[in-house]
Design an enzyme around this catalytic site. Sequence first.
Site, PDB file in Angstrom:
ATOM      1  CB  ALA A  95      41.287 -23.721  31.035  1.00  5.34           C
ATOM      2  N   PRO A  96      42.201 -26.816  30.367  1.00 10.20           N
ATOM      3  CG  PRO A  96      42.385 -29.006  31.135  1.00 10.20           C
ATOM      4  CD  PRO A  96      41.617 -28.159  30.172  1.00 10.20           C
TER       5      PRO A  96
ATOM      6  NE  ARG B 244      37.417 -24.612  31.525  1.00 11.79           N
ATOM      7  CZ  ARG B 244      37.633 -25.922  31.423  1.00 11.79           C
ATOM      8  NH1 ARG B 244      37.193 -26.726  32.367  1.00 11.79           N
ATOM      9  NH2 ARG B 244      38.266 -26.424  30.384  1.00 11.79           N
TER      10      ARG B 244
ATOM     11  CB  CYS C 197      36.709 -33.113  21.471  1.00 11.92           C
ATOM     12  SG  CYS C 197      35.847 -32.150  22.685  1.00 11.92           S
TER      13      CYS C 197
HETATM   14  N1  SAM Z   1      42.521 -26.338  24.853  1.00 14.87           N
HETATM   15  C1  SAM Z   1      42.188 -26.981  26.108  1.00 14.87           C
HETATM   16  C2  SAM Z   1      43.146 -28.114  26.349  1.00 14.87           C
HETATM   17  O1  SAM Z   1      43.723 -28.653  25.391  1.00 14.87           O
HETATM   18  O2  SAM Z   1      43.373 -28.458  27.513  1.00 14.87           O
HETATM   19  C3  SAM Z   1      40.747 -27.439  26.135  1.00 14.87           C
HETATM   20  C4  SAM Z   1      39.788 -26.344  25.798  1.00 14.87           C
HETATM   21  S1  SAM Z   1      38.106 -26.743  25.944  1.00 14.87           S
HETATM   22  C5  SAM Z   1      37.820 -27.734  24.577  1.00 14.87           C
HETATM   23  C6  SAM Z   1      37.346 -25.247  25.550  1.00 14.87           C
HETATM   24  C7  SAM Z   1      37.600 -24.105  26.486  1.00 14.87           C
HETATM   25  O3  SAM Z   1      36.864 -22.968  25.997  1.00 14.87           O
HETATM   26  C8  SAM Z   1      37.124 -24.328  27.912  1.00 14.87           C
HETATM   27  O4  SAM Z   1      38.178 -24.111  28.806  1.00 14.87           O
HETATM   28  C9  SAM Z   1      36.022 -23.296  28.118  1.00 14.87           C
HETATM   29  O5  SAM Z   1      36.012 -22.752  29.418  1.00 14.87           O
HETATM   30  C10 SAM Z   1      36.366 -22.237  27.103  1.00 14.87           C
HETATM   31  N2  SAM Z   1      35.196 -21.420  26.687  1.00 14.87           N
HETATM   32  C11 SAM Z   1      33.906 -21.582  27.037  1.00 14.87           C
HETATM   33  N3  SAM Z   1      33.138 -20.628  26.481  1.00 14.87           N
HETATM   34  C12 SAM Z   1      33.954 -19.843  25.768  1.00 14.87           C
HETATM   35  C13 SAM Z   1      33.776 -18.686  24.973  1.00 14.87           C
HETATM   36  N4  SAM Z   1      32.577 -18.153  24.800  1.00 14.87           N
HETATM   37  N5  SAM Z   1      34.857 -18.129  24.410  1.00 14.87           N
HETATM   38  C14 SAM Z   1      36.074 -18.678  24.564  1.00 14.87           C
HETATM   39  N6  SAM Z   1      36.312 -19.783  25.292  1.00 14.87           N
HETATM   40  C15 SAM Z   1      35.268 -20.352  25.882  1.00 14.87           C
END
Ligand code: SAM
Length: 450
Positions: free
Chosen positions: A111-112, A138, A230
């Site tokens: 997400a997103p 999300r 990032c």
């Molecule tokens: N890949 C997405 C994009 O390009 O639009 C952005 C991803 S963002 C950097 C990281 C994602 O990991 C978030 O949506 C977050 O909700 C999720 N996340 C948070 N904690 C997590 C966990 N313990 N395991 C896996 N995903 C997790």
Amino acid sequence: MKNRPSLPKEFEERMRNALGETFGDFVEALQLPSPTSIRINPRKKITTEGEPVAWSKFGKYLTERPVFTLDPVFHAGAYYSQEASSMFLEQAVIQSADLTQPLRVLDLCAAPGGKSTHLLSLLNEKSLLVANEVIQSRASILSENIQKWGHANVVVSNNDPENFSALPGFFDMIVADAPCSGEGLFRKDPEAVKEWSAANVDLCTKRQRRILADVWPALKTNGVLIYCTCTYNESENEENIQWLSEQHSVEPVKLNIPAEWNIETVSHGNIFGYRFYPHKTKGEGFFISVVRKTEHQPEVRAKQKQPLPAPPKKISEQLATWFQANPEFFMLHNRIHAMPAILSADIAYLMRQLKIIHAGTPVASVKHDKLIPEHGAALSVQLNHEAFQKLEVNKETALRYLRKEPIDPGSLPKGFALVVYENLSLGWVNVLDNRLNNLYPKEWRIRMNL
Ligand code: SAM
């Protein structure tokens, strides 16, 4: 620049050490506005002026930042607003996998939907993408953005990384865009600066290792793991991949990158990584590393034990006229969905293992023997537009439609119609006797004032 919070002292010290004499250039770049970039959906043809993003054939820089929310073309899924550095995923994918093959790809932290929609534009239609997001709210946004992109070879799931241990050796490629301390977003998102702490970097590092360890068994032998964040620091990046390579047999994947792209190649132990700095490349901070799994991984077989629950044959025949391709129709959450027939065994299998939000294209529901079209169908790149009457709208009416306000049906006869703006479909209306029902999904509607 005014209003930017000052950098945390400890972060500054770390960056000074990492960058040496170019640290001043880095700090200066953080004072500049973030470049605006979009990634075009090649299946929804639009033409856009703009400098190309060197590492993505779909990426364009814009000279100014439009209000995307007020652009109907954006809601039609014709482009995605995405930071340019993260489009480098494209190089990692095309340089590490044979995209002519049918691949099973997992986008674990999706997400997103930036990376997932990008992956859909890169994969062939016999490939399957599982776009997963652990946080439920999300995952809904992810589902919306995936539906707007319009592909049917995708499953959106809402699972914890550890749930993927039920799918040993299933995937040819896993993208883990891990939650991180967000140092690379400091220029775009001042909140990220306020939330930064050394303790949070440690916490993120531990969580990333847990995510990598949990998902690793789901990758096939010879499959590719693409890990990205990032953030700049070594512990969340190359040290994590080095750690993984010490636990398991992996082969580093080195990417070919023209020197003029100014991307820093990181060589750490036996792995490679690629780091983006805002003073060197036109984009935000980003890190990516690719490894191939070389150890033996027993594989699960996705045999179709039971066929997917199908709608009545008559309905499937009727629905077949809605699409250009010849998809298979199945029931999920009381709605009819469509997917490429070649993926039905995989999708049936995943439906037993994962918590699925949507699979393929949501097409229609049946009420009192009548087909009510789903929004996903309107946005599908496979939709046969000739099968429907159309309500062509100008920008003002398109925005009213997207706000779910009443619009004028003109002289259209009764029945469902596609709302079309600049040759792109936005969704459905149901024309009644003297009025029209706006079928735009309530939870997707634009809330911003015009
Ligand atoms: N890949 C997405 C994009 O390009 O639009 C952005 C991803 S963002 C950097 C990281 C994602 O990991 C978030 O949506 C977050 O909700 C999720 N996340 C948070 N904690 C997590 C966990 N313990 N395991 C896996 N995903 C997790």
